[in-house]
Enzyme design. Sequence first.
Site, PDB file in Angstrom:
ATOM      1  N   GLY A  36       0.768  -1.239   0.000  1.00 32.58           N
ATOM      2  CA  GLY A  36       0.000   0.000   0.000  1.00 32.58           C
ATOM      3  C   GLY A  36       0.794   1.281   0.000  1.00 32.58           C
ATOM      4  N   PRO A  60       4.929  -4.684  -0.839  1.00 28.85           N
ATOM      5  CA  PRO A  60       4.691  -3.596  -1.798  1.00 28.85           C
ATOM      6  C   PRO A  60       4.484  -4.096  -3.228  1.00 28.85           C
ATOM      7  CG  PRO A  60       7.032  -3.748  -1.256  1.00 28.85           C
ATOM      8  CD  PRO A  60       6.344  -4.795  -0.424  1.00 28.85           C
ATOM      9  N   GLY A  61       3.472  -3.578  -3.855  1.00 30.81           N
ATOM     10  CA  GLY A  61       3.232  -3.875  -5.274  1.00 30.81           C
ATOM     11  C   GLY A  61       3.512  -2.614  -6.079  1.00 30.81           C
ATOM     12  N   ARG A 109      -7.517   1.315 -14.793  1.00 31.31           N
ATOM     13  CA  ARG A 109      -7.472   2.110 -13.561  1.00 31.31           C
ATOM     14  C   ARG A 109      -8.223   3.457 -13.647  1.00 31.31           C
ATOM     15  NH1 ARG A 109      -3.756   3.793 -10.987  1.00 31.31           N
ATOM     16  NH2 ARG A 109      -4.354   2.975  -8.967  1.00 31.31           N
ATOM     17  N   TYR A 158     -11.082   3.233 -10.949  1.00 30.46           N
ATOM     18  CA  TYR A 158     -10.805   3.891  -9.653  1.00 30.46           C
ATOM     19  C   TYR A 158     -10.717   5.408  -9.788  1.00 30.46           C
ATOM     20  CZ  TYR A 158      -8.799  -0.821  -9.135  1.00 30.46           C
ATOM     21  OH  TYR A 158      -8.578  -2.177  -9.153  1.00 30.46           O
ATOM     22  N   CYS A 161     -15.898   0.242 -26.776  1.00 31.93           N
ATOM     23  CA  CYS A 161     -17.265   0.681 -26.987  1.00 31.93           C
ATOM     24  C   CYS A 161     -17.976   0.867 -25.645  1.00 31.93           C
ATOM     25  CB  CYS A 161     -17.971  -0.361 -27.861  1.00 31.93           C
ATOM     26  SG  CYS A 161     -19.523   0.238 -28.475  1.00 31.93           S
ATOM     27  N   GLU A 162     -17.465   1.795 -24.872  1.00 28.64           N
ATOM     28  CA  GLU A 162     -17.981   2.194 -23.554  1.00 28.64           C
ATOM     29  C   GLU A 162     -17.401   3.578 -23.317  1.00 28.64           C
ATOM     30  OE1 GLU A 162     -18.694   0.140 -20.356  1.00 28.64           O
ATOM     31  OE2 GLU A 162     -18.455  -1.875 -21.173  1.00 28.64           O
ATOM     32  N   TYR A 194      -0.823  -3.057 -11.976  1.00 31.50           N
ATOM     33  CA  TYR A 194      -2.244  -3.272 -12.268  1.00 31.50           C
ATOM     34  C   TYR A 194      -2.640  -2.700 -13.631  1.00 31.50           C
ATOM     35  CZ  TYR A 194      -1.792  -3.929  -7.245  1.00 31.50           C
ATOM     36  OH  TYR A 194      -1.358  -4.331  -6.007  1.00 31.50           O
TER      37      TYR A 194
HETATM   38  N1  LLP Z   1      -0.849  -7.124   0.085  1.00 32.48           N
HETATM   39  C1  LLP Z   1      -2.150  -7.410   0.004  1.00 32.48           C
HETATM   40  C2  LLP Z   1      -2.724  -8.380   0.928  1.00 32.48           C
HETATM   41  C3  LLP Z   1      -2.947  -6.768  -0.962  1.00 32.48           C
HETATM   42  O1  LLP Z   1      -4.240  -7.035  -1.017  1.00 32.48           O
HETATM   43  C4  LLP Z   1      -2.358  -5.844  -1.852  1.00 32.48           C
HETATM   44  C5  LLP Z   1      -3.146  -5.209  -2.889  1.00 32.48           C
HETATM   45  C6  LLP Z   1      -0.979  -5.589  -1.739  1.00 32.48           C
HETATM   46  C7  LLP Z   1      -0.254  -6.249  -0.742  1.00 32.48           C
HETATM   47  C8  LLP Z   1      -0.246  -4.628  -2.635  1.00 32.48           C
HETATM   48  O2  LLP Z   1      -0.749  -3.344  -2.559  1.00 32.48           O
HETATM   49  P1  LLP Z   1       0.050  -2.165  -3.292  1.00 32.48           P
HETATM   50  O3  LLP Z   1       1.399  -2.027  -2.620  1.00 32.48           O
HETATM   51  O4  LLP Z   1       0.168  -2.536  -4.715  1.00 32.48           O
HETATM   52  O5  LLP Z   1      -0.789  -0.960  -3.110  1.00 32.48           O
HETATM   53  N2  LLP Z   1      -5.966  -2.775  -8.696  1.00 32.48           N
HETATM   54  C9  LLP Z   1      -5.886  -1.712  -7.709  1.00 32.48           C
HETATM   55  C10 LLP Z   1      -5.086  -2.107  -6.507  1.00 32.48           C
HETATM   56  C11 LLP Z   1      -5.628  -3.342  -5.837  1.00 32.48           C
HETATM   57  C12 LLP Z   1      -4.775  -3.737  -4.712  1.00 32.48           C
HETATM   58  C13 LLP Z   1      -5.153  -5.095  -4.234  1.00 32.48           C
HETATM   59  N3  LLP Z   1      -4.349  -5.529  -3.140  1.00 32.48           N
HETATM   60  C14 LLP Z   1      -5.290  -0.476  -8.362  1.00 32.48           C
HETATM   61  O6  LLP Z   1      -4.939  -0.535  -9.539  1.00 32.48           O
HETATM   62  O7  LLP Z   1      -5.187   0.564  -7.716  1.00 32.48           O
END
Ligand code: LLP
Length: 413
Positions: free
Chosen positions: A231, A273-274, A311, A315, A341-342, A369
């Site tokens: 996050g 972290p993603g 995204r 969002y 087509c949206e 994502y």
């Molecule tokens: N750990 C868990 C348990 C999670 O559910 C997530 C994200 C992460 C780590 C990684 O979060 P990050 O560091 O990437 O914020 N598709 C959405 C984000 C969905 C996140 C789902 N879970 C977007 O594009 O904003």
Amino acid sequence: MAQDNYLRMMQQELSPELLCSIANKYGTPLYVYSADKITAQFRNLQTAFSNSNTRFFYASKALTNINILKHILNIGCSIDCSSVNEAHLALHAGFKPENILYTSNGIDFKEIEEAVGLGININIDSLSNLEKFGKKYGHSYPVGIRLRPNIMAGGNLKISTGHSNSKFGIPIEQLNEILDLVQQHHIFIRGLHIHTGSEIKDVSVFMKVAEVFFELVPHFPELEFLDLGGGFKVAYKERDHETDIILLGSEIEKFLINLENKHQRKFQCWFEPGKYLVSESGYLITKVNVLKTSQNTVFAGVDTGLNHLIRPMMYDAYHRITNISNLKGETKTYTITGNICETDTFGTDRHLLEVHEGDLLAIYNAGAYGFEMSSNYNSRYKPAEVLVLEGKVSLIRKRDEFTDLLRNQITVL
Ligand code: LLP
């Protein structure tokens, strides 16, 4: 501070000239990733947390191209999975089971059994699966529990996971039920996990989670790790705030020292972290197909859409967009729309250097994502993907072709 981060981010970007030459070679729409940017982000984390016992697991749901996973492995980061298939991909990329974490949600117990068979770390997120786990494995397999702390945080309700209406984790108020199951089946609880959401800019949110852990630790004598999820926020636009990871690193250091002093035991913090690792590494390059003028708007209609980057529509996410074909001259205002087509808008009333049909636009922060949430909606092909590593440009996924649209379909008529 925010401005500094933004400038630093811009300095590490792939140049418009390079992006154009790559797109000219491989066609558009095209995802381009900078592996070096991923490395730089990981090194930032390592530096920020160098004084605390912390481990990072890349949240692979953000981007699972096998080359990205291998790069993550090569730079020394562990990996977090959200399905057992992601765990198989991680193993395929070469990760050792002990460096793979599976944070499950709402899954069939069979997937947990499969994960146990793989020997990976698991976080369980329901009382029901915890009970099944206890009955089957007792104390034999260490496991983590995913909790819901009832904390509202995150950039958007759709990406907030820790609040009191969220499906994620076992609600904290069910602690007694958890403890009963743990005691009854003598479950080896090795970790606690809380992920409050994505795009958490305030360090205080992570520290609130740390406080929750602080209270819970005495209930779990075999605890080794406290997992604060992912996050970390990155900058999507100028003056955007990033999570202050330097501050977080020092707060976590203090937290771990306090915890150790209080309980005379050592603990490790885990993060997943993603976005922080891959968001800024990625660019979606698209060609302007048509310019269309209506009352007060000039639409730049591009050759990609919400099927490739959902995204903005899902969002309301802001992604910076620039014209990489035209680097000087007059700035004009455009609304950049996709070809699905949206209603399919990437950016409204954006100021871009004058756009001509055929120009290439770069959509930034597309690494996390982006491709991962893409689809073949409208029977359009998924884009190709390219990796740039230390100046070397490699195609890492071919663009779909017609046979891909029919793959797995069974013609019965
Ligand atoms: N750990 C868990 C348990 C999670 O559910 C997530 C994200 C992460 C780590 C990684 O979060 P990050 O560091 O990437 O914020 N598709 C959405 C984000 C969905 C996140 C789902 N879970 C977007 O594009 O904003």
